[in-house]
Design an enzyme around this catalytic site. Structure first.
Site, PDB file in Angstrom:
ATOM      1  N   PHE A  11       0.783  -1.209   0.066  1.00 20.45           N
ATOM      2  CA  PHE A  11      -0.027  -0.068  -0.019  1.00 20.45           C
ATOM      3  C   PHE A  11       0.843   1.174  -0.012  1.00 20.45           C
ATOM      4  O   PHE A  11       0.951   2.169   0.734  1.00 20.45           O
ATOM      5  CB  PHE A  11      -0.962   0.023   1.244  1.00 20.45           C
ATOM      6  CG  PHE A  11      -2.422   0.838   0.814  1.00 20.45           C
ATOM      7  CD1 PHE A  11      -3.186   0.627   0.090  1.00 20.45           C
ATOM      8  CD2 PHE A  11      -2.246   2.156   1.993  1.00 20.45           C
ATOM      9  CE1 PHE A  11      -4.059   1.547  -0.255  1.00 20.45           C
ATOM     10  CE2 PHE A  11      -3.581   3.000   1.694  1.00 20.45           C
ATOM     11  CZ  PHE A  11      -4.357   2.581   0.363  1.00 20.45           C
ATOM     12  N   GLU A 152       0.584  -4.702 -17.378  1.00 22.05           N
ATOM     13  CA  GLU A 152       0.990  -3.367 -18.124  1.00 22.05           C
ATOM     14  C   GLU A 152       1.753  -2.508 -17.506  1.00 22.05           C
ATOM     15  O   GLU A 152       2.660  -1.857 -18.132  1.00 22.05           O
ATOM     16  CB  GLU A 152      -0.595  -2.597 -18.499  1.00 22.05           C
ATOM     17  CG  GLU A 152      -0.658  -1.205 -19.452  1.00 22.05           C
ATOM     18  CD  GLU A 152       0.108  -1.770 -20.936  1.00 22.05           C
ATOM     19  OE1 GLU A 152      -0.569  -2.516 -21.727  1.00 22.05           O
ATOM     20  OE2 GLU A 152       1.066  -1.236 -21.204  1.00 22.05           O
ATOM     21  N   VAL A 155       5.973  -1.946 -17.483  1.00 22.35           N
ATOM     22  CA  VAL A 155       6.552  -1.064 -18.344  1.00 22.35           C
ATOM     23  C   VAL A 155       5.878   0.298 -18.641  1.00 22.35           C
ATOM     24  O   VAL A 155       4.767   0.083 -19.160  1.00 22.35           O
ATOM     25  CB  VAL A 155       6.944  -1.842 -19.600  1.00 22.35           C
ATOM     26  CG1 VAL A 155       7.753  -1.169 -20.561  1.00 22.35           C
ATOM     27  CG2 VAL A 155       7.449  -3.398 -19.210  1.00 22.35           C
ATOM     28  N   ASP A 223      17.571  -1.003 -14.374  1.00 22.37           N
ATOM     29  CA  ASP A 223      15.954  -0.905 -14.330  1.00 22.37           C
ATOM     30  C   ASP A 223      15.659  -1.356 -15.790  1.00 22.37           C
ATOM     31  O   ASP A 223      14.548  -2.022 -16.248  1.00 22.37           O
ATOM     32  CB  ASP A 223      15.492   0.380 -13.910  1.00 22.37           C
ATOM     33  CG  ASP A 223      14.004   0.795 -14.251  1.00 22.37           C
ATOM     34  OD1 ASP A 223      13.176   0.218 -13.499  1.00 22.37           O
ATOM     35  OD2 ASP A 223      13.656   1.545 -15.029  1.00 22.37           O
ATOM     36  N   LYS A 227      12.833  -4.226 -17.876  1.00 22.36           N
ATOM     37  CA  LYS A 227      11.919  -3.851 -18.973  1.00 22.36           C
ATOM     38  C   LYS A 227      12.078  -4.432 -20.270  1.00 22.36           C
ATOM     39  O   LYS A 227      11.031  -4.907 -21.011  1.00 22.36           O
ATOM     40  CB  LYS A 227      11.658  -2.221 -18.813  1.00 22.36           C
ATOM     41  CG  LYS A 227      11.153  -1.719 -17.768  1.00 22.36           C
ATOM     42  CD  LYS A 227      11.273  -0.444 -17.409  1.00 22.36           C
ATOM     43  CE  LYS A 227      10.836   0.231 -16.315  1.00 22.36           C
ATOM     44  NZ  LYS A 227      11.122   1.726 -16.031  1.00 22.36           N
ATOM     45  N   GLY A 325       5.044   7.703 -12.109  1.00 26.63           N
ATOM     46  CA  GLY A 325       3.796   8.461 -11.161  1.00 26.63           C
ATOM     47  C   GLY A 325       2.944   7.754 -10.719  1.00 26.63           C
ATOM     48  O   GLY A 325       2.360   6.578 -11.042  1.00 26.63           O
TER      49      GLY A 325
END
Lengths: 347, 347
Positions: A11, A152, A155, A223, A227, A325
């Protein structure tokens, strides 16, 4: 009307974002998407856990302070993270797995995904670890139990790259892709073009919250490598492991390199890519590349991410959008839930 | 295994491209897409028509010379275009409508679409006319007859903008879009940036086959206006007519305007856009706009097209790719057929 019962695993920002969307938009979704969502459980290693089969108040959850064991303050809540209970026994139809990414073994997230899938519970996740390191196993587990494993948001946050390829580009012949898949490193390169040194650009990225205290994973390409594995396995039906992907970063790029590129109408970008070779194998890498400014990825600046598909029938098709974000990544979970509703939904 | 029987209406570059794809890829599609396609009829105002319920040889069709009435040379063919017979009575499950765009009344393509839909035959089309001018009526007709009316190729050829919005972005809250939707005008602006005059840039576009002998529809925005109507009605649930969209072009932009923009780190682009206003109405326009080079559309150069969606949850998401081309547009028809197979397919 379908009501999905969801358990939130982890959370932090992302699942808090999903809870916020549920609090603000559930009523609208009934009309526009044909379903609503009820949160029946939450578990978090720091905050504790709670199960409520009749549903939790999403707005109240969003407002919970970030304090150790704070879920003990909720009726029926506890300061301990009873992960397995929340995942297997909250009565959830699906879990939203958004714990931290562990690039070494994908744990504990992979275990959380296994618990759900083998219990016949759908999984939506934004976590690169389970998908990059154990994707084939988890997809197979989902298939055998007749549930979905959707990712989804692993990436480019909510920017639909996996779903674009799956739903809008079948038949096009995807032969490879190149991507700007890390916002921090692209921000650093963009600021270096403005004249900053590498160290100053990293410091500015840290001030803005783009970069971690230790920016290694972002600037050295680790990172991006996760991906690339996810996209190569998804788009090119590859079976790559992380160790199959050669990886280097941007820390050795000097202000002089950047200036010389600009003078030659070109730009340095950290590119994650994969392509199908003549022999059918898939070759993938992460490296800084000098792109002519006419390249579709050369103009992607700041923290924006982009993937350019190289296709047989359309040439290059490029999608760009946010790569991070809180709400943007929470939207990825929503888009996974919409996909589950479309394919598995009770009509 | 599903085999779709298709009638090709219009046999110019696009449907010839589709026939070429069928000739080259039908066997592969059985495995990768789960269906194959049989051409049971072709009609073209110039070439004539033919019906063959057992199927036509796609390779032979592709090789037919572009000569008036040439289909009379095929066994059972005729120099006359028996459009209604081919559409209604060839036994087709679907028609691929790719005749010329009539921006005034959408005819005869709209009539062709009506004939098919009211006969219970799916329509896939790349034709802007029927969609922009009679889209609502044709969608309703398709719904009432339980068939599909698909038109991905009416905007940006095969680059999936409509399908991206429909399948990958539900729930995101599309508030508007801006697009570079005409390759010719964007090519002209790109060449003017290189120093050419407007007239020289248009002449070069004509030499390259981008621009028609009369480039008016491209450079004055009329082509873009049709696409803006299609996208606004699709993405924003608007009910716009062509006359609702204010329209101006790029012919008044001078080399001095272009040079001054470059000096200010900005670029002139012909932008088709629409947005939902505070009162719920949708406002749309086509006009040349001065974009800062940081804008996601500023770097789209040459004949490439792009649409940038403005969304509530993701901010800007942009897709770019080819906006024209024979095979690229034929792929749009294939992607429509794949969508029909997914939603209407005999499983």
């Amino acid at each position: 009307m379908t009501e999905y019962k969801i358990a939130l695993v982890g959370f932090g920002g992302v699942n808090r974002g999903l809870a916020q969307l549920i609090a603000e938009r559930n009523a609208e979704w009934k009309a526009s998407l044909g379903f609503s969502i009820k949160i029946v459980g939450v578990t978090d290693l720091f905050l504790g856990s709670i199960v409520a089969k009749d549903g939790l108040d999403a707005k109240q959850l969003v407002a919970m302070p970030v304090e150790k064991g704070v879920f003990a303050q909720l009726p029926g809540g506890t300061a301990e993270a009873f992960n397995e209970t929340v995942i297997r026994h909250s009565g959830a139809d699906m879990i939203a797995e958004a714990t931290f990414t562990n690039p070494v073994d994908g744990e504990p997230a992979t275990t959380f995904c296994r618990w759900a899938l083998e219990s016949g519970i759908h999984v939506v996740t934004t976590n690169k670890g389970p998908v990059a390191l154990h994707g084939a196993e988890l997809k197979d587990l989902a298939r055998r139990h007749g549930v979905a494993f959707e990712y989804e948001g692993s990436v480019m946050s909510g920017t639909p790259v996996i779903r674009l390829a799956r739903q809008a580009l079948p038949g096009v012949g995807i032969q490879g892709f190149e991507g700007i898949l890390n916002g921090t490193s692209n921000y650093v390169l963009t600021r270096m073009k403005d004249g900053l040194s590498f160290n100053d650009a990293v410091a500015q990225a840290q001030q803005l919250g783009y970069a971690e205290a230790d920016p290694t994973a972002d600037v050295e390409g680790f990172d991006v490598r996760l991906k690339v594995v996810i996209l190569a396995n998804e788009l090119l039906n590859a079976r790559l492991n992380v160790s199959d992907v050669a990886c280097s970063g941007i820390s050795s790029i000097s202000p002089e390199d950047i200036a010389q590129a600009s003078a030659n109408d070109a730009s340095w970008k950290l590119i994650g890519s994969a392509s199908r070779e003549v022999d059918g194998s898939v070759r993938a890498s992460v490296e800084a590349r000098l792109l002519p400014n006419s390249h579709p990825l050369a103009g992607i600046s700041g923290a924006t991410n982009a993937v350019s598909f190289n296709t047989a029938l359309l040439g290059n098709v490029t999608v760009s959008g946010p790569g991070a974000g809180r709400i943007e990544t929470a939207f990825a979970l929503l888009s996974d839930i919409i996909a589950i509703h479309t394919t598995h939904g009770k009509q």
